[in-house]
Design a protein around this motif. Structure first.
Motif, PDB file in Angstrom:
ATOM      1  N   PHE A  46       0.822  -1.212   0.000  1.00 15.01           N
ATOM      2  CA  PHE A  46       0.000   0.000   0.000  1.00 15.01           C
ATOM      3  C   PHE A  46       0.861   1.269   0.000  1.00 15.01           C
ATOM      4  O   PHE A  46       0.347   2.364  -0.231  1.00 15.01           O
ATOM      5  N   GLY A  47       2.151   1.118   0.242  1.00 20.50           N
ATOM      6  CA  GLY A  47       3.024   2.277   0.148  1.00 20.50           C
ATOM      7  C   GLY A  47       3.308   2.693  -1.279  1.00 20.50           C
ATOM      8  O   GLY A  47       3.753   3.817  -1.535  1.00 20.50           O
ATOM      9  N   LEU A  48       3.054   1.791  -2.225  1.00 20.76           N
ATOM     10  CA  LEU A  48       3.296   2.071  -3.636  1.00 20.76           C
ATOM     11  C   LEU A  48       2.127   2.828  -4.257  1.00 20.76           C
ATOM     12  O   LEU A  48       1.024   2.852  -3.705  1.00 20.76           O
ATOM     13  N   ALA A  49       2.367   3.411  -5.422  1.00 19.40           N
ATOM     14  CA  ALA A  49       1.291   4.071  -6.163  1.00 19.40           C
ATOM     15  C   ALA A  49       0.255   3.011  -6.580  1.00 19.40           C
ATOM     16  O   ALA A  49       0.615   1.854  -6.806  1.00 19.40           O
ATOM     17  N   PRO A  50      -1.015   3.367  -6.640  1.00 19.31           N
ATOM     18  CA  PRO A  50      -1.563   4.716  -6.523  1.00 19.31           C
ATOM     19  C   PRO A  50      -1.926   5.128  -5.102  1.00 19.31           C
ATOM     20  O   PRO A  50      -2.447   6.217  -4.889  1.00 19.31           O
ATOM     21  N   TYR A  51      -1.659   4.238  -4.112  1.00 19.87           N
ATOM     22  CA  TYR A  51      -2.072   4.536  -2.742  1.00 19.87           C
ATOM     23  C   TYR A  51      -1.113   5.517  -2.070  1.00 19.87           C
ATOM     24  O   TYR A  51      -1.532   6.522  -1.489  1.00 19.87           O
ATOM     25  N   GLY A  52       0.169   5.212  -2.090  1.00 24.49           N
ATOM     26  CA  GLY A  52       1.159   6.107  -1.504  1.00 24.49           C
ATOM     27  C   GLY A  52       1.124   6.178   0.002  1.00 24.49           C
ATOM     28  O   GLY A  52       1.584   7.165   0.587  1.00 24.49           O
ATOM     29  N   VAL A  53       0.615   5.131   0.677  1.00 26.29           N
ATOM     30  CA  VAL A  53       0.549   5.127   2.146  1.00 26.29           C
ATOM     31  C   VAL A  53       1.862   4.538   2.661  1.00 26.29           C
ATOM     32  O   VAL A  53       1.933   3.374   3.072  1.00 26.29           O
ATOM     33  N   TRP A  54       2.910   5.341   2.655  1.00 27.08           N
ATOM     34  CA  TRP A  54       4.238   4.840   3.016  1.00 27.08           C
ATOM     35  C   TRP A  54       4.299   4.359   4.458  1.00 27.08           C
ATOM     36  O   TRP A  54       5.127   3.497   4.799  1.00 27.08           O
ATOM     37  N   VAL A  55       3.430   4.893   5.307  1.00 28.12           N
ATOM     38  CA  VAL A  55       3.391   4.435   6.707  1.00 28.12           C
ATOM     39  C   VAL A  55       3.063   2.944   6.771  1.00 28.12           C
ATOM     40  O   VAL A  55       3.579   2.219   7.628  1.00 28.12           O
TER      41      VAL A  55
END
Length: 498
Positions: free
Chosen positions: A25-34
């Motif tokens: 989920f840290g990857l695009a398109p989500y970008g939730v690096w946490v």
């Protein structure tokens, strides 16, 4: 005591796979690096709970399989373009790709695990081992670095470290800042070194990000064309003329830019017979140079190419894509595989496309020198590093219609942003279905056309920054540093085991 120590092994493996899916989920398109950080911190206790190296390998494989299966779920999309021929391969492709890439992580877990070793030292050793395996993943055979951990940082201050250490260095820093901390938290002791690593990484990120040189803008106006031709219609004789006419309309629009860029394979004819199309393009461009994608043949060989039409509409430059997508543009042992009905999805013969001679620079008139990248080539930092000189800008043309509309096009865009940061160069990106964008040398998207929208954008070209440390040094310093850490850690763990 490690709370995971007494859990059934099947439960730990299942949790590892779920944590891997969470990390993606840290990857695009989500970008939730946490989510990526949490998953890596929680992975450490599971790793330290394994009783044998074999179990550690299985756990690492499960985590990485969950991660890659989620991250690469878009990979089924190309097989559905011509479903009658290729759909049956889609589940095999995703499963084999995710499970195959996970073997790199499994090997790292197997190497790093010593049941009697010190937990924090084990976690540091694991971070180094996985980092080395990630380097191998990007280079072994043709390499496939898609979904590298560094990709979660592109739109954050941490992404600027790509200009220092590149993707493998930033990925290693991510692992060193999380896995040892997870080990310390699980055992509730040994916090000093993990905390120092985490805080040190945070300070480095913030300190370096604010020290980056400012981006300066040139007065050059560039037009990026996006025809939005769905892949199943792109070569259809009933639709191809419409898409070509759309691009001609966008090319002729006023006011005039100084350069026009068409996407990959945007001309519905082979170069040898495309002169009527090229004349039409030159007439519409009205003296503006044009970069465009086209296929060409040379005897029995075919190439995925980019050409440059100068102010007079004459072909002045030619570049052949050299880093081909396996099973997309070619199939290993193509003629043998063709007997079983397996062809490259973007080709119609067993061997598919041929590879060009390598990275090259192309003249772009008063805008300077371009480093051309066709589609998949922007995924590989080594393709940019191998250029014969320093360009004034990066130029990617691509046909992301193959990648569907979910995560694939956005993850591809992120990797283009990474190449811009690494080199300190602006990136022009013209994509058939999107996302077409201008990217500045800090990796920021300054102007873009949304996915699935036909149109064009006129935008100023940022000036290049001075060569970055990574552009000068490449991956070798990071690999040597990781090896320098790996050897003493391996020797220490070996003494513990004996």
């Amino acid at each position: 005591m490690n709370p995971a120590q007494g859990w059934p092994f099947w439960l730990r493996v299942t949790l590892a796979a779920l944590l891997g899916a969470l990390a993606a989920f840290g990857l695009a398109p989500y970008g939730v690096w946490v989510a990526t950080l949490i998953a890596l911190v929680l992975l450490a206790p599971l790793f330290l709970s394994t009783e044998t190296r074999r179990r550690a390998a299985w756990l690492g494989w499960a985590f990485a399989t969950g991660y890659f299966a989620h991250a690469l779920s878009w990979i089924i999309e190309p097989f559905l373009v011509d479903a009658e021929r290729h759909a049956w391969m889609a589940p095999f492709a995703l499963n084999f790709m995710a499970g195959g890439l996970a073997l790199f992580w499994a090997l790292a877990f197997w190497i790093a695990r010593r049941p009697d070793g010190r937990p924090v030292a084990q976690a540091i050793f694991l971070a180094v081992a996985v980092s080395l395996m990630e380097c191998a993943r990007g280079y072994v055979l043709t390499g496939f670095p898609w979904a590298g951990l560094a990709q979660v940082w592109v739109d954050t201050p941490a992404g600027q470290l790509l200009s220092l250490f590149g993707p493998y260095g930033l990925g290693a820093l991510t692992l060193l800042a999380t896995l040892p901390l997870g080990a310390a938290l699980a055992l509730r002791n040994g916090f000093a070194l993990p905390t120092a690593l985490t805080i040190g990484a945070a300070c480095l990120i913030l300190g370096y990000a604010v020290s980056r040189p400012a981006v300066i803008w040139t007065d050059h106006i560039v037009r990026l064309i996006q025809p939005n031709a769905p892949q199943h219609q792109k070569w259809d004789p009933d639709y191809a003329p419409l898409f070509f006419a759309r691009q001609i309309e966008f090319t002729a629009a006023e006011p005039r830019p100084e350069l026009i860029v068409w996407p990959e394979t945007s001309v519905p004819a082979w170069l040898g017979s495309a002169q009527p199309y090229l004349n039409t393009i030159a007439d519409a461009a009205q003296g503006t140079p044009v970069f465009l994608g086209i296929q060409r043949g040379d005897g029995p060989q075919i190439y995925n190419s980019m050409i440059y039409l100068n102010e007079k509409g004459q072909q002045q430059g030619l570049y052949d894509k050299h880093h081909l997508a396996p099973f997309g543009e070619y199939v290993p042992f193509g003629e043998v595989m063709a007997r079983f009905g397996i062809y490259g999805m973007a080709a119609t013969t067993g061997h598919g496309f041929s590879a060009g001679p390598g990275a090259a620079l192309m003249e772009a008139g008063k805008l300077g020198m371009a480093l051309p990248l066709i589609c998949y080539e922007a995924v590989f930092t080594q393709d940019v590093l191998s250029a014969p000189g320093r360009a004034d800008f990066l130029l990617q043309i691509t046909n992301d219609a193959w990648f569907g509309t979910r995560s694939g096009p956005y993850q591809h865009l992120v990797q283009a942003q990474m190449r811009a940061i690494e080199q300190g160069l602006p990136m022009m990106r013209s994509a058939n279905t999107g996302v077409s964008a201008m990217i500045d040398p800090h990796g920021r998207i300054t102007k873009a056309l949304p996915l699935g929208q036909a149109g064009y954008l006129d935008t100023k070209l940022p000036a290049p920054l001075p060569p970055t440390l990574y552009a000068t040094m490449g991956d070798n310093p990071v690999i040597l540093m990781l090896l320098a850490l790996f050897v003493p850690l391996w020797l220490v763990n070996r003494r513990v085991e004996t």
